[in-house]
Design a protein around this motif. Sequence first.
Motif: not given
Length: 117
Positions: A7-11, A36-39
Amino acid sequence: MDPKQLTLRAWFALFEPVYLAGSKPATLREYRFTLTKWDALTENPPLASIDTMVLAAWQAKLLQIPLARPTVNKHLRHVQHLLNKAAQPGPRNRDARGLLPSAAWVRPLKCLKHLPA
């Protein structure tokens, strides 16, 4: 690293120590705030499924919060920077990882420039 599951956060967790090692603490806070806004506004899709439609929908949701147009553009810039580093390397992005065939891109919103007083 499988982009089908990453995911983007993991990346960002993999990306931060390598590409943002010398960044200011305020810059890192801004990236984390953007994620945070993305999630909150997406289902946190894997990198491989983030395309222009996903970014455009996220941009529209940011406008509905409401956020100012320059703020929306800033968050969009942060996400696109992360996606660019996951895409194929090129002349202006030599240290990209090559996990994606190409990075999604959405045109930034037009903003009125203030006239000088």
